[in-house]
Scaffold this active site. Sequence first.
Site, PDB file in Angstrom:
ATOM      1  N   SER A 120      77.254  -1.408  85.382  1.00  0.00           N
ATOM      2  CA  SER A 120      77.544  -0.885  86.872  1.00  0.00           C
ATOM      3  C   SER A 120      77.136  -1.718  88.185  1.00  0.00           C
ATOM      4  O   SER A 120      77.973  -1.979  88.870  1.00  0.00           O
ATOM      5  CB  SER A 120      76.602   0.362  87.041  1.00  0.00           C
ATOM      6  OG  SER A 120      77.187   1.345  86.155  1.00  0.00           O
ATOM      7  N   ARG A 130      79.579  -4.126  90.621  1.00  0.00           N
ATOM      8  CA  ARG A 130      79.593  -4.004  92.032  1.00  0.00           C
ATOM      9  C   ARG A 130      78.842  -5.223  92.862  1.00  0.00           C
ATOM     10  O   ARG A 130      79.279  -5.457  93.729  1.00  0.00           O
ATOM     11  CB  ARG A 130      78.303  -2.808  92.431  1.00  0.00           C
ATOM     12  CG  ARG A 130      78.734  -1.349  92.302  1.00  0.00           C
ATOM     13  CD  ARG A 130      77.757  -0.581  91.911  1.00  0.00           C
ATOM     14  NE  ARG A 130      78.104   0.772  91.614  1.00  0.00           N
ATOM     15  CZ  ARG A 130      78.325   1.636  90.685  1.00  0.00           C
ATOM     16  NH1 ARG A 130      78.764   0.903  89.746  1.00  0.00           N
ATOM     17  NH2 ARG A 130      78.779   2.763  90.753  1.00  0.00           N
ATOM     18  N   ARG A 139      92.617   8.737  81.196  1.00  0.00           N
ATOM     19  CA  ARG A 139      91.319   9.293  82.064  1.00  0.00           C
ATOM     20  C   ARG A 139      91.878   9.748  83.414  1.00  0.00           C
ATOM     21  O   ARG A 139      92.657   9.246  84.084  1.00  0.00           O
ATOM     22  CB  ARG A 139      90.401   8.102  82.149  1.00  0.00           C
ATOM     23  CG  ARG A 139      90.131   7.823  80.584  1.00  0.00           C
ATOM     24  CD  ARG A 139      88.708   6.960  80.783  1.00  0.00           C
ATOM     25  NE  ARG A 139      87.708   7.404  81.425  1.00  0.00           N
ATOM     26  CZ  ARG A 139      86.422   6.756  81.490  1.00  0.00           C
ATOM     27  NH1 ARG A 139      86.400   5.403  81.127  1.00  0.00           N
ATOM     28  NH2 ARG A 139      85.373   7.221  81.955  1.00  0.00           N
ATOM     29  N   ASP A 178      75.721   8.185  80.185  1.00  0.00           N
ATOM     30  CA  ASP A 178      76.313   7.200  79.216  1.00  0.00           C
ATOM     31  C   ASP A 178      75.547   7.315  77.804  1.00  0.00           C
ATOM     32  O   ASP A 178      75.932   6.631  76.900  1.00  0.00           O
ATOM     33  CB  ASP A 178      76.519   5.813  79.496  1.00  0.00           C
ATOM     34  CG  ASP A 178      77.211   5.764  80.841  1.00  0.00           C
ATOM     35  OD1 ASP A 178      78.219   6.507  80.763  1.00  0.00           O
ATOM     36  OD2 ASP A 178      77.382   4.937  81.835  1.00  0.00           O
TER      37      ASP A 178
HETATM   38  C1  S3P Z   1      79.496   4.466  86.630  1.00  0.00           C
HETATM   39  C2  S3P Z   1      79.452   5.753  86.397  1.00  0.00           C
HETATM   40  C3  S3P Z   1      79.430   6.625  85.357  1.00  0.00           C
HETATM   41  C4  S3P Z   1      79.337   6.189  84.016  1.00  0.00           C
HETATM   42  C5  S3P Z   1      79.838   4.853  83.824  1.00  0.00           C
HETATM   43  C6  S3P Z   1      79.633   3.952  84.986  1.00  0.00           C
HETATM   44  C7  S3P Z   1      79.393   3.650  87.558  1.00  0.00           C
HETATM   45  O1  S3P Z   1      80.615   7.354  85.409  1.00  0.00           O
HETATM   46  O2  S3P Z   1      79.629   7.089  83.000  1.00  0.00           O
HETATM   47  O3  S3P Z   1      80.001   4.381  82.679  1.00  0.00           O
HETATM   48  O4  S3P Z   1      79.230   2.385  87.499  1.00  0.00           O
HETATM   49  O5  S3P Z   1      79.426   3.993  88.543  1.00  0.00           O
HETATM   50  P1  S3P Z   1      80.665   8.807  86.296  1.00  0.00           P
HETATM   51  O6  S3P Z   1      80.317   8.404  87.807  1.00  0.00           O
HETATM   52  O7  S3P Z   1      82.142   9.195  86.340  1.00  0.00           O
HETATM   53  O8  S3P Z   1      79.889   9.846  85.734  1.00  0.00           O
END
Ligand code: S3P
Length: 747
Positions: free
Chosen positions: A332, A336, A432, A625
Amino acid sequence: MNSSRIKKNLHIPNVAIIGLGLIGCSWVKALKLAGCAGSISGFDRNLDSMQQALQVGLIEDYSLDITDVVRDADFIIISVPILAVGDVLEQIKDSLTDTVILTDVGSVKGNVSKDVSKILGEKFDRFVLGHPIAGSELSGVSAADENLFKHHKIILTPEQRTCERALDLVTDAWELTGGVVELMSVQHHDEVLAATSHLPHLLAYSLVDTLANSHENKDIFNYAAGGFRDFTRIASSSPIMWRDIFVGNKDEVLKALDLFTADLQQLREVVANEDKTQMMGTFTRAKAARDHFTKILARRAYVESMTSQTVNYIAKPGGKLSGEFRVPGDKSISHRSIMLGSLAEGTTEVTGFLEGEDSLATLQSFRDMGVVIEGPHRGRVTVHGVGLHGLKMPPNALYLGNSGTSMRLLSGLMAAQKFDVEMTGDESLSKRPMSRVADPLRKMGAVIESADNGRPPLRIKGGQPLKGIHYELPMASAQVKSCLLLAGLYAEGETTVIEPAPTRDHTERMLKGFGYPVEVDGPKVTVRPGGKLTATKIDVPSDISSAAFFMVAATIAKDSDITLQHVGINPTRIGVINILRLMGANIEMLNEREVGGEPVADLRIRSAQLKGIQIPEDQVPLAIDEFPSIFIAASCAEGTTVLTGAEELRVKESDRIQAMVDGLQILGVDAQGTEDGAIIKGFGSEGFFNGGEVDSVDDHRIAMSFTIASLRANASIVVKDCANVATSFPGFVELASGCGIQVSVEK
Ligand code: S3P
């Protein structure tokens, strides 16, 4: 092509080959060895070639009169330079039987198609235009190589008039010699080949000619072992053949050449001005593209059959974990870092970047939008930010692979740009839900088209003014929150997002790290437009989501003791630690510190006997996750574990509730899925998983979870389709086997 259609026992009694060059000779040699051709008659302008072909047994006979060769033929292969095809057809047209099938192998299809129409008639339906994408700078009978086409693409460009019988025969004749047939239109073929083959040949000829004519030519050829040799190998190709190709495909070649000339001129300026950033831009983009291509080639060369590219893991039963190590960077945060680094003013240095396919998809997208990004090299990435308004229209659709985070976060950003963008992904991403981002963005004024049911691809129209929004998220989703906050940087007025439960807050933290004001008030996050991002340094911690597999592994494998270094322990991500601790896990947080606005610690994990629990719903978004590995922990626990409030798991890279329950049942666990979670009856301290074969359904986290189950299995576990582990955890197998999990890869 549908391989079940292939006639494995194809037999063509009489084959005629006109033109005894490398391609034609290699094809008939391969046909002969595959036992498909009865008698082969040859014709060439050059008597020597015919004699040589006869001598080496490539053909059974030849004639100085071309019509003798084709008169009884069932199949005629015309393998002469492009501009000679017309002459050949004129000479043979009156000697063809009513059933004979013809094909050619030339590198340009448009002009051959015209010749066929003109000479054999508009309706002639038994000529299949073809082009094998194979060859070498060698030519002639002596270079014939029966393996030349193995695993190579063979493009056939059937037209409306082409009959099925002819297409089938030519397809079979290629596939039986190892080629992989693809169909394409004549026009598309000529466009693609102009860029990928014809232009490079023109440049190679031109460069060698320029250098050979220069004063220092002796020196150049004396020292020509390096770049010169690599770049110019193809300048040894047959001049006649290439002269014909450039005449035959003039229009498309000129288009490609003009594009290249303009870019080369620009690069000249860049060098003249010593513009290092632009140089890095061109070179890093080119390197990334070339490396990607090399990988595709390597993969192709590595596997025997094009259909056997699956990667399975074989995990032997038992083992214990030990050691101190670091898992790859947080996915994540890596995403970013590229996004905000690109939008910042100045140069952002990132370390610890995750070199997984998902974050690389984000990186490539920003390169496609004109951002100069150096690396990644051992986790180091340098992003030359272009500012909030500096992105450029990408040349093609942005391909985001398996990465939902890339598509959802980018949607917010793309909705605010001046240009149109299309975003696509792989099979899993294409299923998705994207309405969760598209709907609120539309409320802000964005214009977004999607496929049915709000699925990708997304087409986002540029130049739409956005208005701020006050949005209560219908689900706890950091991706939707982040998407709207990114759109909010460009929207008029205030954008406020209200979460139903806390979700990961990396976007908010990182925006602040880049000096952009963000207001957080309990569940409310607000941004306003008009600010700017200032480049910074980002040290990406190890991904707690990747660490989770080892936390569970060391907990369930007896006598284990490991330390995971530098793991991100952001409070919005530590659900897995909280849940495992509630179940009785022994996880210590050591050396807690903060790096670049994110809390980090080393985690020491020792084996422990777990007990089943009702998982608190407030922990669900904080561990979203990690449930696949938590399900493995629950299976080893004493008693029942119940998960509720986790319906989001059904729309991740796979339906993770279904995928895990299916696999657990195969391994003998009493597990049951519910609409929003699962009920798992653990087998306790004395129990085991059975061995068996489970399907990862192409989901990286499912694959890794079943791999660690082997630590408590009584026989091997085979996990199918694990290639996607590379999306989030490159090097998983090496790291896992290094610390005691007995896993290997079967390709
Ligand atoms: C993420 C948010 C989560 C997570 C994904 C990464 C992110 O999804 O499951 O692997 O980096 O913002 P959701 O926000 O849809 O729950």
